[in-house]
Scaffold this motif. Structure first.
Motif, PDB file in Angstrom:
ATOM      1  N   TRP A  91       0.854  -1.187   0.000  1.00 53.64           N
ATOM      2  CA  TRP A  91       0.000   0.000   0.000  1.00 53.64           C
ATOM      3  C   TRP A  91       0.891   1.238   0.000  1.00 53.64           C
ATOM      4  O   TRP A  91       1.892   1.300   0.725  1.00 53.64           O
TER       5      TRP A  91
ATOM      6  N   THR B 219       6.076  -8.722   6.710  1.00 50.85           N
ATOM      7  CA  THR B 219       5.436  -7.423   6.539  1.00 50.85           C
ATOM      8  C   THR B 219       6.425  -6.320   6.889  1.00 50.85           C
ATOM      9  O   THR B 219       7.349  -6.528   7.696  1.00 50.85           O
TER      10      THR B 219
ATOM     11  N   TYR C 257       6.352  -1.885   7.555  1.00 50.50           N
ATOM     12  CA  TYR C 257       5.510  -0.704   7.717  1.00 50.50           C
ATOM     13  C   TYR C 257       6.356   0.563   7.723  1.00 50.50           C
ATOM     14  O   TYR C 257       7.483   0.581   8.207  1.00 50.50           O
TER      15      TYR C 257
ATOM     16  N   ILE D 111      -1.459  -4.548   7.584  1.00 48.65           N
ATOM     17  CA  ILE D 111      -1.626  -5.080   6.247  1.00 48.65           C
ATOM     18  C   ILE D 111      -1.832  -6.588   6.350  1.00 48.65           C
ATOM     19  O   ILE D 111      -1.203  -7.261   7.173  1.00 48.65           O
TER      20      ILE D 111
ATOM     21  N   ARG E 133      -3.568 -10.228   3.900  1.00 46.79           N
ATOM     22  CA  ARG E 133      -4.038 -10.694   2.594  1.00 46.79           C
ATOM     23  C   ARG E 133      -4.778 -12.002   2.766  1.00 46.79           C
ATOM     24  O   ARG E 133      -4.487 -12.793   3.676  1.00 46.79           O
TER      25      ARG E 133
ATOM     26  N   LEU F  65      -6.169  -8.078  -0.913  1.00 47.63           N
ATOM     27  CA  LEU F  65      -5.235  -7.435   0.017  1.00 47.63           C
ATOM     28  C   LEU F  65      -6.029  -6.464   0.873  1.00 47.63           C
ATOM     29  O   LEU F  65      -6.976  -5.836   0.389  1.00 47.63           O
TER      30      LEU F  65
ATOM     31  N   LEU G 230      -5.926  -3.344   4.153  1.00 49.34           N
ATOM     32  CA  LEU G 230      -5.200  -2.439   5.028  1.00 49.34           C
ATOM     33  C   LEU G 230      -6.181  -1.959   6.095  1.00 49.34           C
ATOM     34  O   LEU G 230      -7.096  -1.188   5.796  1.00 49.34           O
TER      35      LEU G 230
ATOM     36  N   CYS H 252      -2.874   0.382  -4.058  1.00 51.92           N
ATOM     37  CA  CYS H 252      -2.224  -0.898  -3.832  1.00 51.92           C
ATOM     38  C   CYS H 252      -1.320  -1.207  -5.024  1.00 51.92           C
ATOM     39  O   CYS H 252      -1.519  -0.684  -6.120  1.00 51.92           O
TER      40      CYS H 252
END
Length: 123
Positions: free
Chosen positions: A36, A58, A60, A70, A72, A79, A81, A96
């Protein structure tokens, strides 16, 4: 080609929550790292979060860590958020992105991008 369609944006008060979704087409969704990004008016596009194909890794941005999550669902080719404790400075168009390589997503050079969804946080 990996068509991506974002949804879930809207207007929310500061401190509120929103969940963005990004629907992907194709049978190979799980092979793509996803991310994202966001772009506020007059500012450069910036990284928000990324997730590996399996979901096991992940990353961030410091500005959202602890507030955004986040995730999926590879069975649904989607996906997400989850955005909590939203602040006015989170106001932006959220995009995205997908790429076969995780690092390429993180640095913002993914091959595939959605059209974006607007998130507006009022104070």
């Amino acid at each position: 080609q990996v068509p991506l369609v974002e949804s879930g944006g809207g207007l929310v008060q500061a401190g509120g929550s929103l969940r963005l979704s990004c629907a992907a087409s194709g049978r190979t969704f799980s092979t793509y790292a996803m991310g994202w990004f966001r772009q506020a008016p007059g500012k450069e596009r910036e990284f928000v979060a990324a997730i590996s194909g399996s979901g096991g890794i992940t990353t961030y941005a410091a500005s959202v860590k602890g507030r955004f999550t986040i995730s999926r669902d590879n069975a649904e080719n989607t996906l997400y958020l989850q955005m909590n404790k939203l602040k006015p400075e989170d106001t932006a168009i959220y995009y995205c992105a997908a790429d076969a390589r995780y690092g390429t997503v993180v640095i913002g050079r993914a091959d595939y991008w959605g059209q974006g969804t607007q998130v507006t946080v009022s104070s």
